[in-house]
Design a protein around this motif. Structure first.
Motif: not given
Lengths: 436, 436
Positions: A186-207
């Motif tokens: 249960l943190g107390v730090d400020p979140a970083p500022p809104p990013p320039f860009c957010y990218l995510e790698l994920h497993a497809e979970q489909g076929e």
């Protein structure tokens, strides 16, 4: 310029490294079948978070835990001017379903970590960056222990309020705030500022990728989803002497609902997916008519018109089921997330990165929601898929080939070098015209 | 002789005494709505048992806890010859459903205790007895925590083996033997010998007596019951991307079963009661197709032909549901208890007792099973009902009027004096010709 890699010579992701990191995290909440059980804010989740903190710190990142428990590792790549600019952010989530595979969100977190390490390596060798890089591990992506899903990323981007999210309760009545406090997140730090860009790698979970024999999917569109939480309340009674006509059976209403919700999807492959995966029955004894049953139903479609029509039909079916079983009905919660396109300029950018990496890619839709969805319309965002063997997901047998993980991470490494460079490939402002 | 009471002058049950005892036991596992939660071998059950032990001991009874945790209080009424004769036994059970009323089995236990006290009082005043009297509190009558129901009485009469019963597990995998040990009721005493006769007072848990405006029911016949425990096993999958046609949804199979089992009873009031009250879903998350669902279905009928036909139809429906949902089916357990008449000579005897007490009685069937059922065909047995207000049972609101409790207990007090007398009203041998 467009076709050349921006990754400096000598910087690379060691083959098998991403897979080895995924395997290392499978030690937290391990299951006999090779999967993991790492519900959000459980002790196993806490241990996995601690491990990520240690790795990030060792790699030179600055750790932040925000008040919803999102975990950030900020790699200071740039000079003093860069620190004032929004960082480039990549990540996913370490939490899992109760009985899950080891890949899922872990892949995106460890890939982001590895990319941060390689960026730092380049900096040590004298490479110049104009922006910092931030790794994110989002709280409660799964929605397995606390609802709704995508909770931590949704708080970060303003989709959900912090207070409501912290007050979310699991099936034992424990608040997310309490659970996070119990594992020290249960943190107390400020979140970083809104990013320039957010990218995510994920497993497809489909076929889809496997069927097309492709290694990388670029997500262009998210299916819409309607989620309904409702409660049937009847009357506890003895299953023996109580006349059938007098029974007010909440489990019967739930059973009819499950059958009807399923039948809505009949004959609409690729157009409508429906399911009921969760049902809480009380008192749940073989010789007592159940008086209280909670049900969560989901409907998903790439087409908003189909989704809206199906949700109305589901609601009607639920009301009919309640009436037939003579039980009361309460709609406890409803979320409707319309189908959304990913920002086209980010898809174009990722396509260019793939070309630079000589990596074929396949544009595709995602049926499942991922944290990147929380950023649509708020910040530029992109989602990259790698294949799930046999399309298996939310199952201990979930797996992705190590070479496919490498390819996905390498594509995002290319993207990271471009996004952190002096000349950004696109503006950080969201082009609202590109949004539906 | 036949029309005169055998209760000595000056011996009586104080009006409201039985009800006060029932209320006193409602302090063990109390619920806000006035009911109790006292699952078999829970701490609350242990506390209630301790209280019964203390009451019995104070009243001069000898305590025995047998290896299945059945609790006995033996009132030594007779001389040395009497100790060799089988005692007269009365009782019921203190365990309850998870959310239950306060009357249920508690009534029969506290009535038996009060009768033991009154018999001891008569002995102190010089009344002569030829037999001892034994109070019984049977383990796991409900079948709510451990299955099957009527377990302790069934072990006592040889219906179930001790080893199998002790090995029965609750939904957390805890064995009955472990749970009994935890509350100090894994006994080592020998059970009392098979009784001369077993009688039980119980709340009707239906609305027959109330509808007929009668105070006492004499049970002449027990409905038959078929109970099926089965397991559907499909495959865990993501409820998003997994194509509908590929899903192997164990919860869907369970839902279809629940609907079909219910529909079997359609249009057969008083002939067939069906229910599913228990379902255990795994992993039970809103975005995971359930791979494992346990279901318990019950069918009850006064007519064995109807019961057998309905059970076959239920089994066929379960197989169809499994096939349609593409899941595997395992029949984990099946019990078929045919409809059985109560021994006619005991019914006649109780009718005579009622005449002596100037108490009108109504012959009736029981749909619910009670511990007395374990004695049919083994020892002479009888079951007496008092009305449940509004027919409410297995519900916190369950209630019986204090005066009705008194009337039921008084009838059994009359029976106890007759059965413990030198000249028994019938032979202790079971007349097998009277059994179906």
């Amino acid at each position: 310029m467009r076709w050349r890699s921006s990754i400096p010579d000598g910087i690379a992701i060691e083959p098998g490294k991403i897979s080895a990191l995924v395997d290392a995290f499978a030690a937290f909440g391990p299951l006999p079948g090779g999967g993991v059980s790492r519900l959000c804010a459980s002790p196993a989740d806490g241990a996995a978070r601690d491990r990520l903190t240690a790795l990030l710190r060792e790699a030179g990142a600055e750790i932040r835990i925000d008040p919803i428990g999102n975990q950030f590792g900020l790699f200071r790549l740039s000079g003093p001017e860069g620190a004032d600019r929004p960082p480039v952010m990549m990540g996913s989530h370490l939490d899992s379903q109760a009985r899950a595979g080891r890949v899922d969100g872990t892949l995106g977190v460890v890939a982001a970590f590895e990319i941060g390490c390689r960026l730092m390596e380049a900096r040590r060798r004298g490479h110049l960056f104009a922006r910092d890089f931030c790794v994110a591990n989002w709280t409660n992506e799964e929605g397995a222990r606390f609802r709704p899903s995508l909770l931590g990323s949704g708080v970060f981007t303003g989709v959900h309020s912090m207070a409501t999210a912290l007050d979310s309760r699991d099936d034992d009545g424990i608040r997310l705030s309490e659970a996070l406090a119990a594992i020290g997140y249960l943190g107390v730090d400020p979140a970083p500022p809104p990013p320039f860009c957010y990218l995510e790698l994920h497993a497809e979970q489909g076929e889809v990728l496997e069927a097309a024999n492709q290694r990388i999917g670029l997500v262009t569109r998210n299916w819409g989803a309607a989620k309904l939480d409702f409660l049937f309340e009847g009357e506890q009674a003895h299953t023996g002497p109580t006349p059938m006509a007098r029974r007010r059976d909440a489990l019967l209403a739930a059973a009819r609902t499950i059958c009807e919700v399923r039948s809505l999807a009949q004959g609409r492959p690729g157009q409508l997916h429906t399911s009921v995966g969760r049902i809480v029955v009380s008192p749940n004894s073989s010789n007592v008519v159940a008086d209280r049953v909670e049900v969560t139903a989901e409907l998903r479609s790439p087409d908003d018109a189909i989704l809206v029509e199906a949700e109305a039909a589901a609601q009607a079916a639920i009301r009919d089921a309640a009436a037939q079983a003579q039980v009361d009905l309460t709609l406890v919660g409803r979320t409707l997330r319309k189908a959304r396109d990913m920002p086209r300029h980010v898809v174009s950018f990722l396509t260019q990165c793939a070309q630079a990496a000589a990596q074929p890619v396949m544009p595709m839709e995602t049926v499942a929601g991922h944290d990147a969805l929380s950023f649509i319309g708020v910040r530029p965002t992109g989602l990259v898929f790698v294949p799930s063997i046999g399309g298996v997901a939310h199952n201990e047998a979930e797996a992705t080939r190590p070479a496919d993980m490498d390819a996905g991470a390498f594509l995002l490494l290319e993207a990271a070098f471009r996004l952190c460079a002096e000349t950004a490939p696109f503006s950080s402002e969201v082009d609202m015209e590109l949004q539906p």
